[in-house]
Design an enzyme around this catalytic site. Sequence first.
Site, PDB file in Angstrom:
ATOM      1  N   ILE A 111       0.705  -1.238   0.046  1.00 30.20           N
ATOM      2  CA  ILE A 111       0.064  -0.071  -0.038  1.00 30.20           C
ATOM      3  C   ILE A 111       0.811   1.123   0.048  1.00 30.20           C
ATOM      4  O   ILE A 111       0.473   2.338  -0.316  1.00 30.20           O
ATOM      5  CB  ILE A 111      -0.928   0.041   1.336  1.00 30.20           C
ATOM      6  CG1 ILE A 111      -0.287  -0.155   2.492  1.00 30.20           C
ATOM      7  CG2 ILE A 111      -1.713  -1.239   1.137  1.00 30.20           C
ATOM      8  CD1 ILE A 111      -1.151   0.051   3.784  1.00 30.20           C
ATOM      9  N   LYS A 112       2.060   1.177   0.441  1.00 31.32           N
ATOM     10  CA  LYS A 112       3.108   2.389   0.389  1.00 31.32           C
ATOM     11  C   LYS A 112       2.436   3.646   1.023  1.00 31.32           C
ATOM     12  O   LYS A 112       2.411   4.716   0.523  1.00 31.32           O
ATOM     13  CB  LYS A 112       3.558   2.576  -1.037  1.00 31.32           C
ATOM     14  CG  LYS A 112       4.476   1.374  -1.505  1.00 31.32           C
ATOM     15  CD  LYS A 112       4.925   1.820  -2.923  1.00 31.32           C
ATOM     16  CE  LYS A 112       5.925   0.641  -3.557  1.00 31.32           C
ATOM     17  NZ  LYS A 112       5.201  -0.396  -3.918  1.00 31.32           N
TER      18      LYS A 112
END
Lengths: 308, 308
Positions: free
Chosen positions: B105-106
């Site tokens: 998801i960063k």
Amino acid sequence: MSFDVLQEKIRAMKNPTVAGLDARIEYVPEYIRQAAYEQYGVGLKGACEAIYQFNVGLMDALCDIVPAVKPQAAYYENLGWQGMEMLERTIRYAKSKGLFVIADIKRGDIGSTATAYAEGWLSGAGIEGQQFKSFDADCVTLNGYMGSDSIKPFLEAAKAEDKCAFVLVKTSNPGSGELQDVKTADGRTVYQVMGTLNESIAAGTEGKYGFTMAGAVTGATYPEQIRQLRADLPHTFFLVPGYGAQGGTAADVKYAFDAQGHGAIVNSSRGIMCAWKKTGGDGHDFAQAARNAAIAMRDDIAQFVTVE
Amino acid sequence: MSFDVLQEKIRAMKNPTVAGLDARIEYVPEYIRQAAYEQYGVGLKGACEAIYQFNVGLMDALCDIVPAVKPQAAYYENLGWQGMEMLERTIRYAKSKGLFVIADIKRGDIGSTATAYAEGWLSGAGIEGQQFKSFDADCVTLNGYMGSDSIKPFLEAAKAEDKCAFVLVKTSNPGSGELQDVKTADGRTVYQVMGTLNESIAAGTEGKYGFTMAGAVTGATYPEQIRQLRADLPHTFFLVPGYGAQGGTAADVKYAFDAQGHGAIVNSSRGIMCAWKKTGGDGHDFAQAARNAAIAMRDDIAQFVTVE
């Protein structure tokens, strides 16, 4: 082009502010929560419906005062896919009320992955040669740690409908300096490198107000840094979080604007959404309290900034 | 504690690799797409169902070969809330097959906002004193540009169930150097500062293999940098993207591991998901092709790395 749509809305309302829509269930008055729980149960669905009712009430009360809203994606993702469905509805409602929507997603990824995000949030997914829109915001926030590969796909997706983006440069939080203030070998700081890189990536996309499609996030809690960034980045539109609850004042945020009072928009989330908690009531006045807070914020900033 | 769960799974399978689940509709064989479109129409729902069928087929074929999968959130968000709903189902299915799930998801945000993300992805949303889970991954990827404020809330949320996170340090993309390789005044680079900061933030959370809860993303395309980071960050578990399609080889990724063959996991997405495109068939063999590719990757890396 680029930030022209937002700048025009700001000029029309003489109000360079944006109301955050941080969908925390704790911000919703109890009478709304209880009604939603009775219908949908205490859980993700009930919370989503309570927040949606709250968001709608806020937007109805704010749409002739503020030009823009900024839903913070974290508070919707917090509630899983149902939260994301509610975010889609919130964005759709905002646009139906004429509000400019800045989706605060702080995404950052590369190549085809960045394109996938950009399609989801701006231009629509490509499926069998057709485009299908979902979140459909006007603007997003981005994290550029991965470099230009993480910014360009958004500018590409934003082009067709004149949308735009803000890239994190100097953020408002206490720990922002841990990486962003590190001194570089050429005498700058990491956030200055990021700001300059970002302005150069978007060079050539300037609209009639002179700003590129890639704005910058610059926290109100660091006014000296904003003053320097305004001078260094004349073509970058600024999103300024940190006013109010986080400690930034109108006197601080004035540095984000250029001589015409253009080129920046100041965010307040809790100060507007939670204004009802300070009126002494039970929350039935949340919409009026939010409206009053938004007007007070507009007038506060107007003491220091005149939007021409 | 921390990365122990993943390291145990890797040891049990003698395979330090993770299969990316990058849900691009173009990766799904036509027969699956057509069946989904017939049932749900050409659009977001149809695409989601086609991808879900594909994901399930892949996981069935891979779950006794690879210890982990890494769904890339961008490709699910691309399809709006329906994509996110399908991601929840994909994660649930992965866990039912014993796969460790790294949600790519960063994300990067601060304070209560980071907590909201962390609850959504790891520990569950708090509503009226109860916890409600949605995405419920085992691990997430994070962007630490905003500093420790953006990492600590995830470690806090991860504690209760021994989950973990990977923070971007040196990424695999061509533009990664634009910010990450900038030299700092003290003779380091930005990514080294980030890596060291990250290891210090998580200090004290080491598990039985000696790794903290906050791993690092280090791209296979930069083997020399990985070698240096391995030496500098003895307590950091590495997620290594960039093997295969992006150009990283088994000889490159070996530097990510310690002397016991611990402390790293190598990702491949397209190389496994799209293996069917190279068999000359029409995609009916996608699961077997993916399985063969995953076995070939495992054996390729085993030439250079022995997991004790």
